[in-house]
Design a protein around this motif. Structure first.
Motif, PDB file in Angstrom:
ATOM      1  N   PHE A 177      -0.378   5.041  -0.722  1.00 15.91           N
ATOM      2  CA  PHE A 177       0.860   4.701  -0.262  1.00 15.91           C
ATOM      3  C   PHE A 177       1.389   3.654  -1.309  1.00 15.91           C
ATOM      4  CE2 PHE A 177       4.211   2.484   2.194  1.00 15.91           C
ATOM      5  CZ  PHE A 177       4.938   3.574   2.823  1.00 15.91           C
ATOM      6  N   MET A 216      -1.288   0.023   7.847  1.00 16.40           N
ATOM      7  CA  MET A 216      -0.312  -0.694   7.211  1.00 16.40           C
ATOM      8  C   MET A 216       0.218  -1.725   7.991  1.00 16.40           C
ATOM      9  SD  MET A 216       3.019   1.558   5.683  1.00 16.40           S
ATOM     10  CE  MET A 216       3.233   2.415   7.264  1.00 16.40           C
ATOM     11  N   ASP A 276       2.986   6.743  12.697  1.00 17.17           N
ATOM     12  CA  ASP A 276       2.317   7.698  12.005  1.00 17.17           C
ATOM     13  C   ASP A 276       3.332   8.771  11.727  1.00 17.17           C
ATOM     14  OD1 ASP A 276       0.602   9.282  10.465  1.00 17.17           O
ATOM     15  OD2 ASP A 276      -0.560  10.002  12.222  1.00 17.17           O
ATOM     16  N   TYR A 319      -6.118  -0.363  -3.553  1.00 15.17           N
ATOM     17  CA  TYR A 319      -7.004   0.923  -3.489  1.00 15.17           C
ATOM     18  C   TYR A 319      -7.797   1.027  -4.598  1.00 15.17           C
ATOM     19  CZ  TYR A 319      -7.960   5.898  -3.068  1.00 15.17           C
ATOM     20  OH  TYR A 319      -8.492   7.251  -2.670  1.00 15.17           O
ATOM     21  N   ALA A 345      -4.225   6.000   1.355  1.00 16.10           N
ATOM     22  CA  ALA A 345      -4.651   4.734   0.601  1.00 16.10           C
ATOM     23  C   ALA A 345      -3.471   4.940  -0.721  1.00 16.10           C
ATOM     24  CB  ALA A 345      -5.780   4.791   0.256  1.00 16.10           C
ATOM     25  N   CYS A 401      -1.795   5.236   6.925  1.00 11.99           N
ATOM     26  CA  CYS A 401      -0.980   5.708   5.761  1.00 11.99           C
ATOM     27  C   CYS A 401      -2.167   6.230   4.823  1.00 11.99           C
ATOM     28  CB  CYS A 401      -0.032   4.752   5.032  1.00 11.99           C
ATOM     29  SG  CYS A 401      -0.989   3.260   4.275  1.00 11.99           S
ATOM     30  N   ASN A 433      -1.645   1.563  -7.019  1.00  8.37           N
ATOM     31  CA  ASN A 433      -1.879   0.621  -5.574  1.00  8.37           C
ATOM     32  C   ASN A 433      -3.128  -0.181  -5.980  1.00  8.37           C
ATOM     33  OD1 ASN A 433      -3.084  -0.235  -3.155  1.00  8.37           O
ATOM     34  ND2 ASN A 433      -1.719   1.351  -2.153  1.00  8.37           N
ATOM     35  N   PHE A 461      -5.648   3.982   5.237  1.00  8.78           N
ATOM     36  CA  PHE A 461      -5.658   2.718   5.298  1.00  8.78           C
ATOM     37  C   PHE A 461      -4.641   2.295   6.465  1.00  8.78           C
ATOM     38  CE2 PHE A 461      -6.434   0.784   1.011  1.00  8.78           C
ATOM     39  CZ  PHE A 461      -7.727   1.491   0.855  1.00  8.78           C
ATOM     40  N   THR A 473      -0.979  -2.783   2.891  1.00  4.09           N
ATOM     41  CA  THR A 473      -1.995  -1.739   3.383  1.00  4.09           C
ATOM     42  C   THR A 473      -3.301  -2.417   3.122  1.00  4.09           C
ATOM     43  OG1 THR A 473      -1.905  -0.722   1.095  1.00  4.09           O
ATOM     44  CG2 THR A 473      -0.381   0.023   2.760  1.00  4.09           C
ATOM     45  N   ARG A 474      -4.118  -2.046   4.197  1.00  9.78           N
ATOM     46  CA  ARG A 474      -5.728  -2.671   4.010  1.00  9.78           C
ATOM     47  C   ARG A 474      -6.687  -1.585   4.558  1.00  9.78           C
ATOM     48  NH1 ARG A 474      -3.662  -5.740   1.571  1.00  9.78           N
ATOM     49  NH2 ARG A 474      -3.487  -8.057   1.880  1.00  9.78           N
TER      50      ARG A 474
END
Length: 323
Positions: free
Chosen positions: A250, A175, A200, A305, A248, A246, A302, A173, A258-259
């Motif tokens: 995270f 962030m 990263d 996710y 998913a 990140c 999450n 994903f 996060t997307r």
């Protein structure tokens, strides 16, 4: 002077590098010092081991003989050292879990589950950015289990010595700071971030190359990539200095979101590894089960996710029967 293992390692390094200059760099020696050591070994063995030429060095017939034996002796000695360590740990007393891992959200969950399920049994951890270093620790008997990740379908390290099982596979994903212009989107295209700086965590696998390739397919080259520790990555995203990459899983973190990346161009496979000849191998099924449960819990925490997984069945926790 007697022939020693370090002499054989020098000979092997020179042959593999093809030149004294490159071999000296690999061994961390100055070239004159390496040349002097080679001459001493050649005097000891009664002749020249390498012919020097414009394009480097090549083994002489005597060198070929020594290299042939070296390729047998060095792996045998390494195997002896590792087996001795594993044998010693087999009689080291009370049971324990010695876990090695790369930095990520699953190691803590695995430690918690093992400590809860096996009260009184010591659980120790060792972390590194290097998947190869962690795998080496297991192969040498200093660790019982390795919890690492690999990019996409790339193989884990030391597949000839360690047994690996899949814990789960996550998409990568992006962030973003919570007030980023794209933060409200349900998913984001890499091309929409063509002018962004990135952050990263480092590693020794192929992820950096795969990210660069994904960006190239999207029509751009990343302006900059900050490789740093997780806390620094989070800070750079929170202050708007960069967008992050990140897994998913995270966990939700104040100040950022996060997307998913459209098309899931990058993925991360979580793996557990152990040495099949180690005393701890009998606990592998138990540790694998706890690791998979820790991953499932991380997915559930999450909610974004978990919702994304509904339409992407190829990702998420590994099936209990997976090997």
């Amino acid at each position: 002077m007697d022939l020693e293992l370090r002499h054989l390692k020098i000979i092997r390094a020179i042959a593999e590098a093809g030149s004294l200059t490159k071999a000296a760099s690999v061994l961390g020696l100055a070239q004159p010092a390496l040349s002097a050591q080679l001459k001493r070994v050649e005097r000891m063995l009664g002749g020249r081991l390498f012919e020097r030429g414009r394009h480097g060095v090549r083994p002489t017939p005597l060198g070929e003989l020594v290299l042939h034996r070296t390729r047998v002796v060095l792996p045998a000695v390494t195997e002896l050292q590792e087996e001795a360590v594993r044998f010693a740990h087999a009689f080291a007393g009370a049971p324990r879990f010695r876990l090695g891992g790369t930095h990520g959200p699953l190691l803590g969950g695995l430690v918690d589950r093992l400590a809860t399920a096996h009260p009184g049994v010591p659980v120790t951890t060792y972390t590194s950015w290097s998947e190869r270093e962690v795998a080496q620790g297991v192969g040498e008997g200093r660790l019982d289990f390795a919890l690492i990740g690999t990019c996409g379908e790339s193989p884990p390290p030391a597949t000839d010595r360690l047994t690996w099982r899949e814990v789960g596979t996550d998409p990568v994903f992006v962030m973003l700071a919570h007030d980023h212009p794209l933060a409200a989107r349900r998913q984001i295209s890499l091309a929409d971030l063509a002018h962004a700086s990135w952050t990263d965590v480092p590693g020794d696998g192929c992820f950096a190359d795969c990210f660069a390739a994904a960006c190239a397919r999207a029509g751009f080259t990343p302006a900059s990539v900050y490789e740093t520790d997780t806390a620094s990555c989070v800070h750079l995203v929170q202050v708007g200095r960069a967008v992050g990459l990140c897994r998913a899983t995270f966990p939700p973190t104040p100040g950022l979101v996060t997307r998913p990346l459209a098309g899931a161009p990058l993925s991360w496979r979580h793996l557990i590894g152990w040495h099949p000849g180690a005393p701890s191998a009998g606990l592998a099924t138990t540790v694998l089960g706890h690791a998979r449960e820790a991953h499932a819990e991380a997915v559930a925490r999450n909610t974004d996710y978990a919702a994304w997984l509904v339409g992407h069945p190829g990702f998420g926790p590994a099936h209990p029967a997976a090997v």
